[in-house]
Design an enzyme around this catalytic site. Structure first.
Site, PDB file in Angstrom:
ATOM      1  N   LYS A  18     -29.140 -13.286  69.912  1.00 16.25           N
ATOM      2  CA  LYS A  18     -30.213 -14.521  69.496  1.00 16.25           C
ATOM      3  C   LYS A  18     -29.287 -15.577  69.192  1.00 16.25           C
ATOM      4  O   LYS A  18     -29.177 -16.311  69.505  1.00 16.25           O
ATOM      5  CB  LYS A  18     -30.841 -13.325  67.929  1.00 16.25           C
ATOM      6  N   ARG A  94     -37.444  -7.857  59.683  1.00 18.26           N
ATOM      7  CA  ARG A  94     -36.978  -7.148  59.738  1.00 18.26           C
ATOM      8  C   ARG A  94     -37.538  -5.921  59.282  1.00 18.26           C
ATOM      9  O   ARG A  94     -37.034  -4.705  59.288  1.00 18.26           O
ATOM     10  CB  ARG A  94     -35.738  -7.159  59.561  1.00 18.26           C
ATOM     11  N   ARG A 129     -17.224  -9.693  69.417  1.00 17.21           N
ATOM     12  CA  ARG A 129     -17.752 -11.111  69.346  1.00 17.21           C
ATOM     13  C   ARG A 129     -16.005 -11.689  68.744  1.00 17.21           C
ATOM     14  O   ARG A 129     -15.660 -10.378  67.674  1.00 17.21           O
ATOM     15  CB  ARG A 129     -18.700 -10.233  68.894  1.00 17.21           C
ATOM     16  N   ARG A 158     -16.442 -10.316  62.130  1.00 16.65           N
ATOM     17  CA  ARG A 158     -17.025  -9.731  61.547  1.00 16.65           C
ATOM     18  C   ARG A 158     -17.269  -8.187  60.419  1.00 16.65           C
ATOM     19  O   ARG A 158     -16.426  -7.519  61.709  1.00 16.65           O
ATOM     20  CB  ARG A 158     -18.795 -10.169  61.837  1.00 16.65           C
ATOM     21  N   ARG A 169     -26.458  -0.216  62.761  1.00 12.57           N
ATOM     22  CA  ARG A 169     -27.310  -1.296  62.754  1.00 12.57           C
ATOM     23  C   ARG A 169     -28.347  -1.355  63.175  1.00 12.57           C
ATOM     24  O   ARG A 169     -29.402  -1.269  63.556  1.00 12.57           O
ATOM     25  CB  ARG A 169     -26.424  -2.376  63.381  1.00 12.57           C
TER      26      ARG A 169
HETATM   27  P1  AP5 Z   1     -24.789 -13.064  69.442  1.00 23.05           P
HETATM   28  O1  AP5 Z   1     -25.639 -14.567  69.632  1.00 23.05           O
HETATM   29  O2  AP5 Z   1     -23.525 -13.322  68.333  1.00 23.05           O
HETATM   30  O3  AP5 Z   1     -25.717 -12.127  69.232  1.00 23.05           O
HETATM   31  P2  AP5 Z   1     -26.922 -11.213  68.086  1.00 23.05           P
HETATM   32  O4  AP5 Z   1     -28.369 -10.875  68.096  1.00 23.05           O
HETATM   33  O5  AP5 Z   1     -26.938 -13.108  66.928  1.00 23.05           O
HETATM   34  O6  AP5 Z   1     -26.052 -10.655  67.121  1.00 23.05           O
HETATM   35  P3  AP5 Z   1     -25.942 -10.638  65.507  1.00 23.05           P
HETATM   36  O7  AP5 Z   1     -25.403  -8.999  65.071  1.00 23.05           O
HETATM   37  O8  AP5 Z   1     -25.597 -11.673  65.181  1.00 23.05           O
HETATM   38  O9  AP5 Z   1     -27.636 -10.186  65.075  1.00 23.05           O
HETATM   39  P4  AP5 Z   1     -27.945  -8.684  63.699  1.00 23.05           P
HETATM   40  O10 AP5 Z   1     -29.067  -8.905  64.134  1.00 23.05           O
HETATM   41  O11 AP5 Z   1     -26.933  -7.774  63.827  1.00 23.05           O
HETATM   42  O12 AP5 Z   1     -27.057  -9.886  63.101  1.00 23.05           O
HETATM   43  P5  AP5 Z   1     -27.578 -10.778  61.608  1.00 23.05           P
HETATM   44  O13 AP5 Z   1     -26.445 -11.645  61.642  1.00 23.05           O
HETATM   45  O14 AP5 Z   1     -29.454 -11.133  62.000  1.00 23.05           O
HETATM   46  O15 AP5 Z   1     -23.724 -12.067  70.474  1.00 23.05           O
HETATM   47  C1  AP5 Z   1     -23.229 -11.142  70.054  1.00 23.05           C
HETATM   48  C2  AP5 Z   1     -22.250 -10.644  71.236  1.00 23.05           C
HETATM   49  O16 AP5 Z   1     -22.219 -11.334  73.107  1.00 23.05           O
HETATM   50  C3  AP5 Z   1     -20.853 -12.304  71.122  1.00 23.05           C
HETATM   51  O17 AP5 Z   1     -19.803 -12.594  71.232  1.00 23.05           O
HETATM   52  C4  AP5 Z   1     -22.350 -13.272  72.618  1.00 23.05           C
HETATM   53  O18 AP5 Z   1     -20.256 -14.263  72.859  1.00 23.05           O
HETATM   54  C5  AP5 Z   1     -22.260 -11.815  73.316  1.00 23.05           C
HETATM   55  N1  AP5 Z   1     -23.494 -12.254  74.527  1.00 23.05           N
HETATM   56  C6  AP5 Z   1     -23.996 -13.294  73.688  1.00 23.05           C
HETATM   57  N2  AP5 Z   1     -25.472 -13.340  74.949  1.00 23.05           N
HETATM   58  C7  AP5 Z   1     -24.431 -12.750  76.118  1.00 23.05           C
HETATM   59  C8  AP5 Z   1     -25.064 -12.387  76.836  1.00 23.05           C
HETATM   60  N3  AP5 Z   1     -25.737 -13.035  78.026  1.00 23.05           N
HETATM   61  N4  AP5 Z   1     -23.819 -11.323  77.962  1.00 23.05           N
HETATM   62  C9  AP5 Z   1     -22.688 -11.191  77.312  1.00 23.05           C
HETATM   63  N5  AP5 Z   1     -22.327 -12.190  76.386  1.00 23.05           N
HETATM   64  C10 AP5 Z   1     -23.020 -12.741  75.750  1.00 23.05           C
HETATM   65  O19 AP5 Z   1     -27.755 -10.069  59.856  1.00 23.05           O
HETATM   66  C11 AP5 Z   1     -26.331  -9.628  59.761  1.00 23.05           C
HETATM   67  C12 AP5 Z   1     -26.750  -8.538  58.746  1.00 23.05           C
HETATM   68  O20 AP5 Z   1     -27.121  -9.652  57.341  1.00 23.05           O
HETATM   69  C13 AP5 Z   1     -27.296  -7.055  58.854  1.00 23.05           C
HETATM   70  O21 AP5 Z   1     -27.129  -6.656  58.625  1.00 23.05           O
HETATM   71  C14 AP5 Z   1     -27.850  -7.357  57.057  1.00 23.05           C
HETATM   72  O22 AP5 Z   1     -27.758  -6.163  56.622  1.00 23.05           O
HETATM   73  C15 AP5 Z   1     -28.534  -9.046  56.517  1.00 23.05           C
HETATM   74  N6  AP5 Z   1     -29.827  -9.519  56.868  1.00 23.05           N
HETATM   75  C16 AP5 Z   1     -29.968 -10.125  57.936  1.00 23.05           C
HETATM   76  N7  AP5 Z   1     -31.276 -10.295  58.068  1.00 23.05           N
HETATM   77  C17 AP5 Z   1     -31.721  -9.559  57.434  1.00 23.05           C
HETATM   78  C18 AP5 Z   1     -33.330  -8.895  57.089  1.00 23.05           C
HETATM   79  N8  AP5 Z   1     -33.910  -9.418  57.786  1.00 23.05           N
HETATM   80  N9  AP5 Z   1     -33.647  -8.415  55.946  1.00 23.05           N
HETATM   81  C19 AP5 Z   1     -32.248  -7.383  56.001  1.00 23.05           C
HETATM   82  N10 AP5 Z   1     -31.322  -7.849  55.834  1.00 23.05           N
HETATM   83  C20 AP5 Z   1     -31.266  -8.842  56.381  1.00 23.05           C
END
Ligand code: AP5
Length: 222
Positions: A18, A94, A129, A158, A169
């Site tokens: 994402k 979410r 990552r 992270r 997760r």
């Molecule tokens: P990356 O682009 O970083 O992936 P991402 O989908 O953004 O992953 P996140 O882990 O950030 O998502 P998440 O939903 O778990 O965390 P969030 O920050 O929203 O890519 C990942 C890796 O893969 C990187 O190393 C990248 O280089 C590589 N990659 C990317 N594309 C690729 C490809 N095509 N091929 C190969 N490699 C690739 O949330 C974090 C925390 O915040 C949650 O756990 C929760 O505690 C809290 N939170 C956030 N939103 C809410 C909500 N709405 N409600 C409650 N709690 C929330």
């Protein structure tokens, strides 16, 4: 007449790409990126009251309570830049309560993208990552290594990116994804995220150009 801003939602499992796709979408379409994960991590680094409340949930890979996240999103989407340039909402809703809140606020995207990636790939992506705290850019130790030694030296991991926490997760994501897919069934577009990032982006770009054009045509005719 004033055009309605373009509104995009992106959803998908942890590490489905994402954040990576959002960097490219923002560059191309000029939307305001609203990532609840990024907003929460900023609150944690600044040790605000919200950050202090959210920290333990995030570090253990659980969802932060709905009221905290919903208030944050509501505030951010009502800022002038988001209203004028349009927005790209990443990581929200979410849960069914969050989806319900957005519907009640009459906040609805023009399209909802879901990135699909197999579980075993997600784990490798999280564990490898790395984040650049200076630019906010996302790297991967093998797929996208940093451009130079200076960046490499400052990269951070992270706290929720251990294999064990990624698995939990992922469980939570699976329990909640139904809320998003049922609320946005009519505007849902599934994209295969298990391909090189440029290839994934090409498909998203084509989709968004099409949706944007349809929206503009509808507005001018209606
Ligand atoms: P990356 O682009 O970083 O992936 P991402 O989908 O953004 O992953 P996140 O882990 O950030 O998502 P998440 O939903 O778990 O965390 P969030 O920050 O929203 O890519 C990942 C890796 O893969 C990187 O190393 C990248 O280089 C590589 N990659 C990317 N594309 C690729 C490809 N095509 N091929 C190969 N490699 C690739 O949330 C974090 C925390 O915040 C949650 O756990 C929760 O505690 C809290 N939170 C956030 N939103 C809410 C909500 N709405 N409600 C409650 N709690 C929330």
């Amino acid at each position: 007449s004033k055009a309605e801003p373009f509104k995009v939602m992106i959803s998908g499992a942890p590490a489905s790409g994402k954040g990576t796709q959002c960097e490219m979408i923002v560059q191309k379409f000029g939307l305001v990126h609203v990532s609840t994960g990024d907003l929460l991590r900023a609150e944690v680094s600044a040790a605000t009251e919200i950050g202090n409340r959210a920290k333990e949930y995030m570090n253990s890979g659980r969802l932060v309570p709905d009221d905290i996240v919903t208030a944050m999103v509501k505030t951010r989407l009502s800022v002038k830049d988001a209203k004028e340039k349009g927005w790209l909402l990443d990581g929200y809703p979410r849960s069914s309560a969050q989806a319900k809140s957005l519907e009640e606020l009459k906040i609805r995207p023009d399209v909802c993208i879901i990135l699909e990636v197999p579980d075993e790939v997600l784990i490798d992506r999280c564990v490898g990552r790395r984040l650049d705290p200076v630019t906010g850019r996302i790297y991967h130790i093998t797929h996208f290594p940093p451009e130079n030694e200076e960046i490499k030296a400052r990269l951070v991991i992270r706290p929720d990116d251990t294999e064990e926490k990624v698995k939990s997760r992922l469980q939570i994501y699976k329990q909640n994804m139904e809320a998003t897919s049922s609320t946005y069934a009519d505007i849902l577009r599934k994209i295969d995220g298990n391909r090189p990032k440029e290839v994934v982006f090409k498909e998203i770009e084509a989709l968004l150009l099409r949706v944007k054009k349809e929206k503009e045509e509808n507005e001018s005719s209606g």
